[in-house]
Scaffold this motif. Structure first.
Motif, PDB file in Angstrom:
ATOM      1  N   CYS A 164       0.805  -1.232   0.000  1.00  9.39           N
ATOM      2  CA  CYS A 164       0.000   0.000   0.000  1.00  9.39           C
ATOM      3  C   CYS A 164       0.835   1.279   0.000  1.00  9.39           C
ATOM      4  N   ASP A 191      -1.252  -3.384  -3.720  1.00  6.90           N
ATOM      5  CA  ASP A 191      -1.451  -1.932  -3.767  1.00  6.90           C
ATOM      6  C   ASP A 191      -0.099  -1.239  -3.996  1.00  6.90           C
ATOM      7  N   TYR A 194      -1.821   2.997  -7.145  1.00  6.91           N
ATOM      8  CA  TYR A 194      -3.251   3.281  -6.966  1.00  6.91           C
ATOM      9  C   TYR A 194      -3.800   3.833  -8.273  1.00  6.91           C
ATOM     10  N   HIS A 246      -5.820  -2.384  -5.986  1.00  7.07           N
ATOM     11  CA  HIS A 246      -5.544  -1.111  -6.654  1.00  7.07           C
ATOM     12  C   HIS A 246      -4.608  -1.222  -7.849  1.00  7.07           C
ATOM     13  N   ASP A 416      -3.091  -4.411   2.873  1.00  4.43           N
ATOM     14  CA  ASP A 416      -4.415  -3.927   2.490  1.00  4.43           C
ATOM     15  C   ASP A 416      -5.052  -2.886   3.397  1.00  4.43           C
ATOM     16  N   HIS A 418      -3.780  -0.734   5.784  1.00  7.99           N
ATOM     17  CA  HIS A 418      -3.072   0.492   6.157  1.00  7.99           C
ATOM     18  C   HIS A 418      -2.937   0.648   7.664  1.00  7.99           C
ATOM     19  N   SER A 448       0.059   4.944   2.150  1.00  4.89           N
ATOM     20  CA  SER A 448      -1.384   5.172   2.029  1.00  4.89           C
ATOM     21  C   SER A 448      -1.977   5.623   3.359  1.00  4.89           C
TER      22      SER A 448
HETATM   23 FE    FE Z   1      -4.184  -0.102   0.048  1.00  2.64          FE
END
Ligand code: FE
Ligand code: CA
Length: 523
Positions: A164, A191, A194, A246, A416, A418, A448
């Motif tokens: 992320c 991720d 994004y 993402h 996933d 965060h 993120s």
């Molecule tokens: Fe994420």
């Protein structure tokens, strides 16, 4: 899934993609690839290795070496539409005093001049340094490392995992620190990019609106991969990557988009997204595969210490039940046939687990497996439908399978959401005394969500509602794990801010799992 007609069209488009992937995949590391139309480049006006280097998917005798040539440089030198040859060199020393392997590989415009050299015949458990050359230009040096032999008694292994990294939300400072640790392996749980902007207080920008075309996705990866910290982390160690949502579209499920795309439109978009992902990731894809899917689930082994199952919980999943988000359970949600893995991946996983014999069996996957239910003011349980809580029937099958096969020391790695969490995986999350069958380590985001903070009311409420969850933190960072035959040790490393550069890193908390004793303990 989608209609027969659209699937046929999809297959046709996929066959076109497959035909361009195949030549590069068929390459061995030793034999230079004879590409009829490829050019040897004698000079270039600028260095084209602006996106750095990467290595990945190490085995005991091979590793993928990756780079990608900057389109602008090739275009300015009239090679933009040409297949060109890129050379690589490997050495056991960072000064390349003795070159132990060299070769050439063709970078084609169809794959955006990315290359994946599967260099074979290497020594097990050996550090290698590698670099690329074209037209008098040389890339930065990368550090790769092969896996120990499958039967080797490895005494210690150090890995990091991360996920992320919304580029607009902050700097990738955590990667700067990660790069300094020279890990044996870095795992990315998805991720990586994004597809659209979100949040406020953006400190740097993506170009353009929500991405859909191949060129859109390529541009987005170009932006992310231009970051110096992520380049340093890639150069520092081999990576094992999987994807989450993402890389294509927020919370997508198989052929179902977040917004108003038809399955047919969405599958076309998915081809674009999957191709761009492949182009930019140091991944080994199976040679000779065909069909509309990009199967990336795979297994890697690191001596007798660790077997790793890299999972894909996006491509094959049933649509989120009851309307996605956090919801009260509905009839669809309770359907025991609902799947997040899809039948083929689940069979593959179960087949492998039935013979698992490494000390640590590590799942590199995306979504939180331990239950993380909230509660509303009326006292109803709220289930996060995008996580494993949305697929409780299949989760139960996995947990019971781990129990019945006595899979040694299952460790689930997750991204996933965060935020950092640590949890016991129990046969029944509603029973305090229920048997613990595994351990889950959930890592926070690289960027993120912006600066983040230690605790939030949201997280603390979930912590108190889920007693099998032992730790929560919402800073940014990564998890550094050290494996020995006796202990899995996870250091939760956090940075205090990312909207400015230069944050220090520190260990917020350490949790361990003892071999032979499932579950997590604070160190
Ligand atoms: Fe994420
Ligand atoms: Ca996600």
């Amino acid at each position: 899934m989608t209609s027969f007609y659209s699937r046929r069209k999809f297959l046709k488009k996929y066959a076109e993609l497959f035909s361009v992937l195949l030549p590069s995949l068929a390459l061995g590391g030793i034999t230079p690839f004879a590409h009829g139309a490829s050019k040897r480049v004698s000079t270039l006006s600028d260095n084209p290795f602006t996106l750095g280097v990467a290595s990945g998917d190490p085995t005991s005798d091979a590793v993928i070496l990756w780079t990608r040539l900057a389109h602008e440089v090739l275009r300015d030198n009239n090679f933009g539409e040409q297949a060109v040859q890129v050379d690589y060199e490997l050495s056991e020393s960072s000064n390349f005093q003795k070159i132990i392997r060299s070769g050439s590989i063709v970078a084609t415009p169809e794959l955006g001049h990315s290359v994946h050299a599967d260099v074979r015949g290497l020594k097990p458990d050996q550090t290698y340094y590698y670099r690329w050359h074209i037209g008098g230009a040389t890339s930065q040096t990368g550090r790769a490392k092969t896996a120990p032999l499958a039967s080797a008694s490895k005494q210690e292994f150090r890995l990091a995992f991360a996920s992320c990294q919304q580029f607009e939300h902050g700097y990738f400072t955590a990667y700067e620190h990660m790069a300094e640790e020279n890990f044996d392996l870095i795992i990315h749980l998805g991720d990586y990019i994004y597809e659209r902007s979100w949040g406020s207080n953006l400190i740097r920008n993506h170009e353009g609106p929500e991405i859909k075309t191949l060129q859109d996705y390529r541009n987005r990866y170009n932006t992310y991969k231009s970051d110096p910290d992520i380049k340093a982390a890639h150069a520092s160690a081999p990576w094992v990557v999987t994807w989450d949502d993402h890389e294509v579209d927020n919370n997508y499920a198989a052929d179902i988009a977040e917004d108003d795309q038809t399955p047919e439109q969405f599958l076309s978009r998915r081809i674009n997204a999957y191709q761009a992902w492949y182009e930019f990731m140091p991944i080994r894809l199976p040679v000779g595969r065909q069909g509309p899917d990009m199967p990336i689930f795979r297994k890697l082994r690191f001596g007798n210490l660790m077997e790793m199952y890299v999972l894909d919980t996006r491509q094959y999943r049933d649509d989120q039940a009851c309307g996605d988000g956090r919801q009260i359970s509905c009839r669809e949600h309770k359907d025991p046939s609902r799947t997040a893995l899809g039948q083929a991946q689940k069979k593959w996983l179960f087949d492998n687990l039935s013979t698992a014999d490494a000390t640590w069996n590590v799942f590199a996957q995306q979504i939180m497996m331990a239950s993380l239910r909230g509660i509303n003011e009326e006292g109803d349980q709220l289930w996060p439908m995008d996580l494993w809580d949305g697929y409780p029937g299949e989760r139960q099958q996995i947990l019971e399978y781990l129990n019945s096969t006595s899979t040694p020391n299952p460790i689930v790695l997750t991204g996933d959401i965060h935020s950092n969490w640590v949890a016991d995986l129990k046969l029944d999350f509603d029973q305090r005394n229920s048997k613990i069958v595994g351990s889950e380590y959930i890592g926070t985001s690289i960027s993120s969500g912006g600066d983040g903070q230690d605790l939030t009311e949201y997280g603390e409420n979930l912590l108190s509602n889920n007693p099998h969850v032992k730790f929560y933190n919402a800073n940014r960072g990564y998890v550094a794990a050290t494996l020995t035959p006796e202990l899995w040790r996870a250091d939760y490393k956090v940075v205090p801010y990312i909207t400015r550069k230069g944050a220090p890193i520190n260990i917020r908390k350490t949790f361990v799992t003892e071999a032979g004793r499932p579950g997590v303990q604070e160190a």
